[in-house]
Design an enzyme around this catalytic site. Sequence first.
Site, PDB file in Angstrom:
ATOM      1  N   ASP A 149       0.861  -1.193   0.000  1.00  0.00           N
ATOM      2  CA  ASP A 149       0.000   0.000   0.000  1.00  0.00           C
ATOM      3  C   ASP A 149       0.888   1.232   0.000  1.00  0.00           C
ATOM      4  O   ASP A 149       1.284   1.711   1.065  1.00  0.00           O
ATOM      5  CB  ASP A 149      -0.880   0.036   1.254  1.00  0.00           C
ATOM      6  N   HIS A 261     -12.255  -1.365   9.078  1.00  0.00           N
ATOM      7  CA  HIS A 261     -11.286  -2.165   9.824  1.00  0.00           C
ATOM      8  C   HIS A 261     -11.911  -2.704  11.120  1.00  0.00           C
ATOM      9  O   HIS A 261     -11.521  -3.755  11.610  1.00  0.00           O
ATOM     10  CB  HIS A 261     -10.044  -1.326  10.181  1.00  0.00           C
ATOM     11  N   ASP A 334     -10.023  -6.309  -0.232  1.00  0.00           N
ATOM     12  CA  ASP A 334      -9.331  -5.614   0.839  1.00  0.00           C
ATOM     13  C   ASP A 334      -8.932  -6.698   1.855  1.00  0.00           C
ATOM     14  O   ASP A 334      -9.342  -7.858   1.756  1.00  0.00           O
ATOM     15  CB  ASP A 334     -10.236  -4.555   1.464  1.00  0.00           C
TER      16      ASP A 334
END
Length: 614
Positions: A149, A261, A334
């Site tokens: 990332d 998250h 993800d």
Amino acid sequence: MPDSSNGSTGSTARPSRRTVLAATAGVTTALAAGGTVHAATGPSAPDDRKLRALISRMTLEEKVGQLFVMRVYGHSATDPDQADIDANLKEIGVRTAAEMLARYRVGGIIYFAWAHNTRDPHQIADLSNGIQKASLGLPRGLPVLVSTDQEHGIVARVGEPATLFPGAMAVGAGGSRADARTLGRIAGLELRALGIRQNYSPVADVNVNPANPVIGVRSFGSDPQSVADLVAAEVKGYESSHIASTAKHFPGHGDTVDDSHAKLPYIHHTRDQWEQLDAPPFEAAIAAGIDSIMTAHIVVPALDPSEDPATLSRPILTGILREELGYDGVVVTDSLGMEGVRTKYGDDRVPVLALKAGVDQLLNPPSLDVAWNAVLNAVRDGELTEDRLDESILRVLRMKAKLGLFKDPYVTHAGVDRTVGTRSHLATADRITERTTTLLVNEGGLLPLSRRRTPKLLVVGADPASPSGTTGPPTGVLAGALTELGFTATALSTGTAPSAATVAKAVAAAGDADAVVVATYNVTASSSQKTLVEQLLATGKPVVAVAVRNPYDVAHLPGVKAYLATYSWTDVELRAAARVIAGKVDPRGKLPVPVQRADDPATVLHPVGYGLTY
């Protein structure tokens, strides 16, 4: 450092061509010899016939492995530190990256700074080479797609001395497609030199919600067309450097109030609103030739009334992304360790449901063993077909072939030294960043500050942990940069929630200064940062405020007579702000998001496109 220098893997930094060919004998020789992939001069279309032949020789276990992209601890593929061995044993059941590849045959590995993968450029290159050597040395071994990332701004895994650029919202404030393309090109060149071939960037989310806790300044802005233009430009930049970029997070994470998250967010856009607000950047990315698209762990009932997260939604990933938008590239989840995708189903069901939805790469499951065996058993039990796996593996292998991984998967120390953090790259990052700093308030022409009238500066404020492997802390970086520009600047960290004693200390220190620069970080109505700024203003000293994350801070501090927005607190953005404060460069950024009044959120204080200059 010469190419023959020993790396931390215990091998040379660049294994010989003979080693490469020997490792790939019988598996990838046909691809390399076919002349369809050219790492040095650029990619060309992979040969599907050869890739399908490669797939036909893989065992079912090897096929399952190709679908996974996994974390692994350590700076070396074969000889990590003991603490990293312990972490690998605890979380993955193996000691090293090499052991993980041998056991699970994973198709990709993701680098994180917290996993100790990215200490310095030569080490990263050696780790990448060690990973490739370990994988290619296995029977029917394949090159590994190494990813990370590297969004820049507040999210980046490779830090200094690599070149670090401003984040997406800052680039949005600059508004230059040429700058976005240059960012992608240079960032891609540096990642490629380190052996990283897939970057999970750019963020294609349109941040229309100021309260968004997870996207915010990671987005280019709130205008769908502007975001689309910058996404497409950055994709083209990465493509020119032969790096696979990744538009994220489909179908759009820009209007959430929850962090995926930690929980499963909902977005209540209608289908029409989604088409107008969220879809354009992804459509632009596809038109620009994006290599991969990352899913979002969000629920969009208008797109899938089952309320499955998008990562597990066939109507969203196959129905909309594949069939309606015509995308046939790689779809990557993800992280499967995020709570957003684990809320509704168990860790053994998530990877199977993701593949059934249309995903190709399964990223970072909490337990690789659970996820890998779940997919394997789903094929053996008939829930998934081997043809379905082959479909995804073909997309993954196409991307590997396009990136030149079959031709030459290795990198060199010399290539690192020629490319990573060069003087010209760093200078370009500085020039791009100077075009992003946004001046929101400048009553009475307080800025720029004069070294003659206000030579002694106090720099106070928030010092959040420095992002992106930059030096930090923000107050120290600002003070250092202002001192280099001819001021005498002293830093005093007051934090994101200063106590009354800390505020008093800052006010006392301001007595010895000619002007005060205060860094603000996500100020709210009840934040003690407001108290700090208000008491500094009460001293009568000139106060310059710098919003070092969200630009919305200005709405909570109406008494400040000079306010800048940098959109992040990385060194490159703070140094640019210092040059603006000192008048070395004019502020040129324009707000890419609206700032609402704090006392009346329905009223816009500063609209999109607002920004002052000298």
